[in-house]
Design a protein around this motif. Sequence first.
Motif, PDB file in Angstrom:
ATOM      1  N   TYR A  10     113.033 -37.294 -66.629  1.00  0.00           N
ATOM      2  CA  TYR A  10     114.132 -36.412 -67.016  1.00  0.00           C
ATOM      3  C   TYR A  10     115.307 -37.245 -67.520  1.00  0.00           C
ATOM      4  CZ  TYR A  10     111.301 -33.586 -63.949  1.00  0.00           C
ATOM      5  OH  TYR A  10     110.237 -32.943 -63.364  1.00  0.00           O
ATOM      6  N   ALA A  11     116.117 -36.629 -68.344  1.00  0.00           N
ATOM      7  CA  ALA A  11     117.339 -37.267 -68.831  1.00  0.00           C
ATOM      8  C   ALA A  11     118.401 -36.186 -69.010  1.00  0.00           C
ATOM      9  CB  ALA A  11     117.093 -37.986 -70.155  1.00  0.00           C
ATOM     10  N   ILE A  12     119.620 -36.631 -69.238  1.00  0.00           N
ATOM     11  CA  ILE A  12     120.731 -35.725 -69.480  1.00  0.00           C
ATOM     12  C   ILE A  12     120.965 -35.633 -70.979  1.00  0.00           C
ATOM     13  CG2 ILE A  12     123.177 -35.273 -69.046  1.00  0.00           C
ATOM     14  CD1 ILE A  12     121.327 -35.299 -66.533  1.00  0.00           C
ATOM     15  N   ARG A  13     121.117 -34.421 -71.447  1.00  0.00           N
ATOM     16  CA  ARG A  13     121.482 -34.200 -72.848  1.00  0.00           C
ATOM     17  C   ARG A  13     122.877 -33.576 -72.849  1.00  0.00           C
ATOM     18  NH1 ARG A  13     118.689 -32.828 -78.182  1.00  0.00           N
ATOM     19  NH2 ARG A  13     120.282 -31.645 -79.287  1.00  0.00           N
ATOM     20  N   ARG A  14     123.778 -34.244 -73.548  1.00  0.00           N
ATOM     21  CA  ARG A  14     125.163 -33.776 -73.661  1.00  0.00           C
ATOM     22  C   ARG A  14     125.384 -33.399 -75.124  1.00  0.00           C
ATOM     23  NH1 ARG A  14     128.372 -38.444 -72.800  1.00  0.00           N
ATOM     24  NH2 ARG A  14     127.946 -38.345 -70.585  1.00  0.00           N
ATOM     25  N   GLU A  15     125.706 -32.129 -75.374  1.00  0.00           N
ATOM     26  CA  GLU A  15     125.933 -31.644 -76.737  1.00  0.00           C
ATOM     27  C   GLU A  15     127.430 -31.485 -76.986  1.00  0.00           C
ATOM     28  OE1 GLU A  15     123.608 -28.098 -77.271  1.00  0.00           O
ATOM     29  OE2 GLU A  15     121.753 -29.250 -77.253  1.00  0.00           O
ATOM     30  N   TRP A  16     127.848 -31.903 -78.169  1.00  0.00           N
ATOM     31  CA  TRP A  16     129.254 -31.847 -78.562  1.00  0.00           C
ATOM     32  C   TRP A  16     129.491 -30.717 -79.553  1.00  0.00           C
ATOM     33  CZ3 TRP A  16     132.381 -34.431 -75.600  1.00  0.00           C
ATOM     34  CH2 TRP A  16     131.884 -35.521 -74.902  1.00  0.00           C
ATOM     35  N   PRO A  17     130.693 -30.163 -79.590  1.00  0.00           N
ATOM     36  CA  PRO A  17     130.996 -29.078 -80.537  1.00  0.00           C
ATOM     37  C   PRO A  17     130.720 -29.460 -81.997  1.00  0.00           C
ATOM     38  CG  PRO A  17     132.746 -29.236 -78.911  1.00  0.00           C
ATOM     39  CD  PRO A  17     131.834 -30.417 -78.696  1.00  0.00           C
ATOM     40  N   SER A  18     130.758 -30.754 -82.309  1.00  0.00           N
ATOM     41  CA  SER A  18     130.511 -31.221 -83.686  1.00  0.00           C
ATOM     42  C   SER A  18     129.047 -31.112 -84.096  1.00  0.00           C
ATOM     43  CB  SER A  18     130.948 -32.684 -83.818  1.00  0.00           C
ATOM     44  OG  SER A  18     130.109 -33.509 -83.006  1.00  0.00           O
ATOM     45  N   GLY A  19     128.159 -30.827 -83.124  1.00  0.00           N
ATOM     46  CA  GLY A  19     126.730 -30.749 -83.412  1.00  0.00           C
ATOM     47  C   GLY A  19     125.980 -32.019 -83.042  1.00  0.00           C
ATOM     48  N   GLU A  20     126.699 -33.068 -82.669  1.00  0.00           N
ATOM     49  CA  GLU A  20     126.052 -34.290 -82.216  1.00  0.00           C
ATOM     50  C   GLU A  20     125.687 -34.157 -80.746  1.00  0.00           C
ATOM     51  OE1 GLU A  20     128.991 -37.244 -83.115  1.00  0.00           O
ATOM     52  OE2 GLU A  20     128.135 -37.584 -85.090  1.00  0.00           O
ATOM     53  N   HIS A  21     124.781 -35.032 -80.297  1.00  0.00           N
ATOM     54  CA  HIS A  21     124.395 -35.016 -78.882  1.00  0.00           C
ATOM     55  C   HIS A  21     124.148 -36.439 -78.399  1.00  0.00           C
ATOM     56  CE1 HIS A  21     120.483 -35.005 -80.951  1.00  0.00           C
ATOM     57  NE2 HIS A  21     120.115 -35.760 -79.935  1.00  0.00           N
ATOM     58  N   ASP A  22     124.163 -36.591 -77.083  1.00  0.00           N
ATOM     59  CA  ASP A  22     123.827 -37.840 -76.417  1.00  0.00           C
ATOM     60  C   ASP A  22     122.631 -37.573 -75.519  1.00  0.00           C
ATOM     61  OD1 ASP A  22     126.244 -39.010 -77.436  1.00  0.00           O
ATOM     62  OD2 ASP A  22     127.334 -38.081 -75.793  1.00  0.00           O
ATOM     63  N   LEU A  23     121.785 -38.568 -75.348  1.00  0.00           N
ATOM     64  CA  LEU A  23     120.629 -38.473 -74.456  1.00  0.00           C
ATOM     65  C   LEU A  23     120.623 -39.743 -73.614  1.00  0.00           C
ATOM     66  CD1 LEU A  23     118.092 -36.715 -73.865  1.00  0.00           C
ATOM     67  CD2 LEU A  23     116.862 -38.215 -75.423  1.00  0.00           C
ATOM     68  N   PHE A  24     120.719 -39.609 -72.294  1.00  0.00           N
ATOM     69  CA  PHE A  24     120.878 -40.789 -71.450  1.00  0.00           C
ATOM     70  C   PHE A  24     120.442 -40.504 -70.019  1.00  0.00           C
ATOM     71  CE2 PHE A  24     124.612 -38.208 -71.177  1.00  0.00           C
ATOM     72  CZ  PHE A  24     124.970 -38.240 -69.843  1.00  0.00           C
ATOM     73  N   GLY A  25     120.387 -41.548 -69.214  1.00  0.00           N
ATOM     74  CA  GLY A  25     120.155 -41.412 -67.778  1.00  0.00           C
ATOM     75  C   GLY A  25     118.726 -41.105 -67.391  1.00  0.00           C
ATOM     76  N   PHE A  26     117.742 -41.750 -68.041  1.00  0.00           N
ATOM     77  CA  PHE A  26     116.344 -41.476 -67.687  1.00  0.00           C
ATOM     78  C   PHE A  26     116.078 -41.765 -66.213  1.00  0.00           C
ATOM     79  CE2 PHE A  26     112.065 -42.859 -66.797  1.00  0.00           C
ATOM     80  CZ  PHE A  26     111.342 -41.780 -67.252  1.00  0.00           C
ATOM     81  N   THR A  27     115.348 -40.862 -65.588  1.00  0.00           N
ATOM     82  CA  THR A  27     114.845 -41.047 -64.224  1.00  0.00           C
ATOM     83  C   THR A  27     113.554 -40.243 -64.073  1.00  0.00           C
ATOM     84  OG1 THR A  27     115.300 -40.788 -61.858  1.00  0.00           O
ATOM     85  CG2 THR A  27     116.307 -39.166 -63.338  1.00  0.00           C
ATOM     86  N   PRO A  28     112.587 -40.764 -63.338  1.00  0.00           N
ATOM     87  CA  PRO A  28     111.359 -39.999 -63.088  1.00  0.00           C
ATOM     88  C   PRO A  28     111.538 -38.948 -61.987  1.00  0.00           C
ATOM     89  CG  PRO A  28     111.162 -42.196 -62.159  1.00  0.00           C
ATOM     90  CD  PRO A  28     112.466 -42.153 -62.895  1.00  0.00           C
ATOM     91  N   ASP A  29     112.700 -38.931 -61.338  1.00  0.00           N
ATOM     92  CA  ASP A  29     112.941 -38.051 -60.189  1.00  0.00           C
ATOM     93  C   ASP A  29     113.864 -36.887 -60.571  1.00  0.00           C
ATOM     94  OD1 ASP A  29     114.491 -37.141 -57.764  1.00  0.00           O
ATOM     95  OD2 ASP A  29     113.070 -38.505 -56.797  1.00  0.00           O
ATOM     96  N   ALA A  30     113.404 -35.650 -60.397  1.00  0.00           N
ATOM     97  CA  ALA A  30     114.181 -34.463 -60.763  1.00  0.00           C
ATOM     98  C   ALA A  30     115.463 -34.334 -59.944  1.00  0.00           C
ATOM     99  CB  ALA A  30     113.333 -33.206 -60.606  1.00  0.00           C
TER     100      ALA A  30
END
Length: 86
Positions: A10-30
């Motif tokens: 799993y990872a965190i997806r952070r979406e910005w109002p501009s339409g861009e996004h970030d994907l970070f913080g991979f972990t195998p644990d929910a």
Amino acid sequence: MTSDAYKFGYAIRREWPSGEHDLFGFTPDADIAQRHLDRDQGYWQSGPVRPAAVFVVAVNARDVERHPVGGCRQSWCPNVPERGQR
């Protein structure tokens, strides 16, 4: 490239109002992913600039490893919230 690059998790997806996004913080644990999400949401909650959305997505380690660090607009990035999120 090791076999760990294709490890599911799993990872965190952070979406910005501009339409861009970030994907970070991979972990195998929910549970750890949920803690990362809670911490990220808490960080942005009181600031003047806030993401449009922040959620957990199912990914493999390579998805996160290959993801651009600065805002991204790639259509191939995981973008479906993990079911069962609070």
